[in-house]
Design a protein around this motif. Structure first.
Motif, PDB file in Angstrom:
ATOM      1  N   LEU B 228       0.816  -1.207   0.000  1.00 41.72           N
ATOM      2  CA  LEU B 228       0.000   0.000   0.000  1.00 41.72           C
ATOM      3  C   LEU B 228       0.851   1.258   0.000  1.00 41.72           C
ATOM      4  N   LEU B 229       2.085   1.136   0.521  1.00 38.48           N
ATOM      5  CA  LEU B 229       2.970   2.295   0.553  1.00 38.48           C
ATOM      6  C   LEU B 229       3.587   2.559  -0.820  1.00 38.48           C
ATOM      7  N   GLY B 230       3.188   1.787  -1.803  1.00 38.65           N
ATOM      8  CA  GLY B 230       3.677   2.048  -3.151  1.00 38.65           C
ATOM      9  C   GLY B 230       4.977   1.359  -3.478  1.00 38.65           C
ATOM     10  N   ILE B 231       5.310   0.343  -2.704  1.00 35.68           N
ATOM     11  CA  ILE B 231       6.554  -0.388  -2.975  1.00 35.68           C
ATOM     12  C   ILE B 231       6.211  -1.668  -3.704  1.00 35.68           C
ATOM     13  N   ASN B 232       6.943  -1.957  -4.744  1.00 33.03           N
ATOM     14  CA  ASN B 232       6.697  -3.189  -5.490  1.00 33.03           C
ATOM     15  C   ASN B 232       7.336  -4.353  -4.735  1.00 33.03           C
ATOM     16  N   ILE B 233       6.600  -4.885  -3.773  1.00 31.76           N
ATOM     17  CA  ILE B 233       7.185  -5.887  -2.888  1.00 31.76           C
ATOM     18  C   ILE B 233       7.371  -7.215  -3.617  1.00 31.76           C
ATOM     19  N   ASP B 234       6.519  -7.472  -4.604  1.00 28.25           N
ATOM     20  CA  ASP B 234       6.638  -8.743  -5.331  1.00 28.25           C
ATOM     21  C   ASP B 234       8.002  -8.872  -5.997  1.00 28.25           C
TER      22      ASP B 234
END
Lengths: 406, 343
Positions: B228-234
């Motif tokens: 949700l913080l806009g980080i591409n965690i994948d």
């Protein structure tokens, strides 16, 4: 009929007919023809089909219904085998006591292991069963050698103290397994033209047992008890909230499937009276997982099909070597022939495990209901216009897709 | 006393391998939530990277040596590895001798690629499927990988020796003030242990002290919020999968001199590594390392003659026994976190 609804009775009838006429159906190619190597109608292999079918049916009662993935089921088959051989060593060469004791011993063994393992679920359960099976294997292989025969395995010998029977026959050899005098290795061969059909006493004993086991499995699947097991799979929490304790149901399923494994072990030693520790190795447990999933977990007939497929590949496909391949493609130009052989060779013959692995992955990825679901999908394609296709197996496969195991 | 130290040392090398594999398994489980049964296969592929490199290095061409003759008087044909041509004989010999350590460089990109391909090609599609399906598909993949290796390298173990410098044994006892020849330990196993410690330290440092690692840790704790913080965690988790694959691969590379690699070594280690992960606590990295060494050392203690006399067969079952006891008394494992894989 027999307390089954029409569809189940039909399925049972089909299975009865298939097993009854297996010596014909598995021998479609005439003797001596180039396709004769695909004939699977010899006693040893037919026995294996039904025995591993029983093993897989039992595994399916646990995994298919409750969703508990056991990676140690071979331990029960091994325990059953040892118990069976001991009965033959001590009591009689008749297979009935051996089979009964195998089932009982495997049942007790699975009660013990299940009681402990079922305190956890999910992957922990898998690891626990795996750990127990590996422990049994290691112990059978080393410390328990006086009971299990260790590396050489447990065999009959000429000085077994057989209470009801003789230690050795008149000509100084070990007596053979029998069912009230009917020797398990007895075969009746029937030549029709170029075809040779073998009807083996052992096979028909195994087949009869398998049919009973299959019938019992159908009854379990359709019983309120089976419904409870499905409830365990779909939502244990909700089951708890309705005031039901899932534990006894799963334990019962575990013990039943352990007894099926013991039955398979008992039949195995009835056909060939020796038992080795490698039957308990975890790869053997993995094999029954492969069979069940490949055929279709949660379906009635799937595990039997899976067992048949894997045993067929293990015994028939694995024998194809590059010479035979060259013969097959001989009609092609040389370059293409060599290319084809090089392309196909890794997947058959000794590389059959590779094909198996790929098939297994494809099934898990695309067909969670196994080959049975594949068949249904094809069937549905053809009769889409008809009434909504609901085959015999549809409810089970459907359920598996909707409420995955957890 | 010396016997105890010897057993601890003996346990370290196996424990290192367990710890490295279990570390990778836990990384994958902690980040992606996938139970990877193909992790042993990655270990095996790493080992075969070492085999492949030493084969590449010894690739040779035939040269006619006029200065020597065979018994018929013809000029002798000798096989000359290409590395001789490029670096000269002495340097070439050293390179061939150091094939196994050199394979580390060779294995890193290969294992990273294998890891990426595995994650993007297969495992990505299994995030939402139940754990049983993940176990099954990776089990299938392990069989496939194992059979491919078997097809190309055969079924027999392939001896891959350590460099000459590490071949002997080391009298550890003298160092600690015991009589000579009481505690003798092969050099390579010490190297393996040191290597494992370096890798483990590197992984932990990476997670602890880099921004990337921080994001990954945040993702392990709460994937959704990080997303949700806009980080591409994948993408970061994919990289972690590749790192886990590299760790398993390097563990395999360095293990080759200890045990000649064969196609089923991965499966042999996998079963035990899973037990290690479960004992350490699903999803706990320090737990995996601790349990790896602990079980390795316990196993070597259990194989002491005195212990076997006391409880026969204990050396075969100790690991499983410990796992069973731990699972039943401390379901989360030694250092398991709350909420990870709970029923």
């Amino acid at each position: 009929m027999l307390g089954l609804n029409r569809k189940d009775a039909m399925l049972l009838m089909v299975v009865v007919l298939l097993t009854l006429f297996a010596p014909f159906l598995l021998n479609p190619f005439p003797e001596g023809s180039s396709l004769a190597q695909f004939n699977a109608g010899y006693p040893d292999l037919m026995q294996r089909f039904v025995i591993f079918g029983i093993f897989a049916i039992g595994f399916n009662i646990l995994f298919g219904l409750t969703g508990y993935l056991s990676f140690g089921h071979a331990a029960f088959l091994g325990a059953g085998s040892y118990a069976g051989v001991w009965m033959m060593k001590l009591l009689t060469m008749n297979v009935i006591p051996a089979i009964i004791v195998s089932v009982v011993v495997a049942g007790l063994f699975s009660l013990l292991i299940g009681f402990i393992s079922l305190r956890r679920s999910g992957i922990y359960f898998s690891i626990l069963t795996l750990a127990f099976a590996q422990m049994s294997f290691a112990l059978a292989y080393s410390v328990l050698t006086p009971i299990t025969g260790g590396e050489t395995g447990l065999q009959l010998s000429l000085n077994d103290p057989r209470i009801l029977g003789v230690s050795s026959t008149g000509d100084g050899s070990i007596p053979v397994t029998n069912l009230f005098g009917l020797e398990m290795r007895d075969s009746f061969e029937w030549e029709v033209g170029a075809w040779l059909f073998t009807f083996n006493a052992g096979y028909y004993v195994c087949a009869a047992v398998m049919l009973v086991a299959f019938y019992v499995a159908i009854r379990i699947f359709r019983s309120p008890f089976g419904m409870m097991l499905r409830a365990v799979k779909s939502n244990q929490q909700r089951m708890n909230y309705t005031g039901l304790n899932p534990k006894p149901y799963t334990l019962a399923a575990f013990v039943i499937s352990g007894m099926y494994a013991g039955l398979a072990g008992g039949l195995m030693v009835s056909m060939d009276p020796l038992a080795g520790a490698e039957r308990m190795f975890w790869t053997a447990s993995g094999e029954v997982v492969l069979m069940t999933i490949l055929g279709g977990a949660g379906t009635l007939i799937g595990p039997v099909l899976g067992a048949g497929l894997i045993k067929y590949m293990e015994n028939i496909v694995s024998k194809i070597n590059s010479t035979i391949l060259h013969e097959w493609f001989a009609f092609m130009p040389d370059g293409i022939e060599d290319l084809l052989v090089t392309l196909v060779y890794p997947f058959i013959g000794k590389g059959w495990h590779l094909t198996l692995g790929i098939m297994f992955m494809l099934v898990v990825i695309f067909l969670p209901g196994g080959l049975v679901e594949g068949g249904q999908r094809i069937g549905r394609l053809f009769r889409r216009r008809d009434r909504k296709g609901t085959g015999v197996e549809a409810p089970a496969a459907e359920q598996r897709r909707k409420t995955p195991a957890e | 006393m010396d016997a105890i130290i010897l057993q601890i040392l003996n346990g370290l090398d196996k424990g290192s391998a367990y710890a490295l594999i279990a570390l990778g398994l836990t990384l994958i489980f902690g980040t992606l939530g996938v139970v990877n049964f193909a992790h042993g296969a990655l270990f095996m592929i790493g080992a075969f990277c070492a085999v492949t490199l030493s084969r590449i290095l010894t690739l040779s061409h035939t040269v006619v040596d006029d200065s020597r003759t065979d018994f018929l008087g013809n000029p002798l044909k000798v096989e000359v590895p290409y590395v001789y041509d490029w670096f000269g004989q002495a340097a070439g010999d050293t390179i061939i001798d150091w094939a196994v350590p050199l394979s580390i460089l060779f294995a890193i990109p290969i294992m990273a690629l294998v890891g990426l391909a595995m994650e993007r090609g297969l495992i990505k599609h299994f995030y939402k499927r139940p754990h049983a399906d993940q176990i099954l598909v990776t089990f299938g993949l392990a069989i496939v990988l194992q059979e491919i290796i078997k097809y190309f390298y055969g079924a027999n173990p392939i001896p891959t020796p350590a460099p000459d410098a590490f071949r002997g044994s080391f009298d550890f006892g003298v160092l600690l003030g015991f009589d000579p020849n009481t505690i003798i330990y092969p050099f390579w196993r010490l190297v393996y242990f040191a290597f494992a410690m370096v890798i483990i330290a590197a992984v932990f440092a990476f997670l602890q002290f880099t921004t990337f690692g921080m994001v990954v840790r945040a993702g392990m704790a709460d994937r959704e919020t990080v997303g949700l913080l806009g980080i591409n965690i994948d993408r970061r988790f994919t990289v972690m999968f590749a790192i886990a694959a590299v760790v398993a691969g390097l563990a395999g590379v360095m293990y080759t001199p200890i045990n000649s690699p064969n196609y089923h070594m991965g499966m042999d280690f996998l079963v035990l590594s899973f037990v290690v992960v479960v004992v350490g606590g699903m999803g706990s990295l320090p737990g995996a390392v601790l349990a790896g060494f602990l079980l390795g050392i316990l196993e070597s203690f259990a194989s002491m003659a005195a212990v076997i006399d006391l409880i026969p067969g204990i050396n075969q079952v100790i690991i499983y026994l410990v796992a069973i006891v731990i699972l039943l008394t401390r379901p989360r494992g030694l250092m398991g976190r709350k909420g990870v894989m709970e029923d």
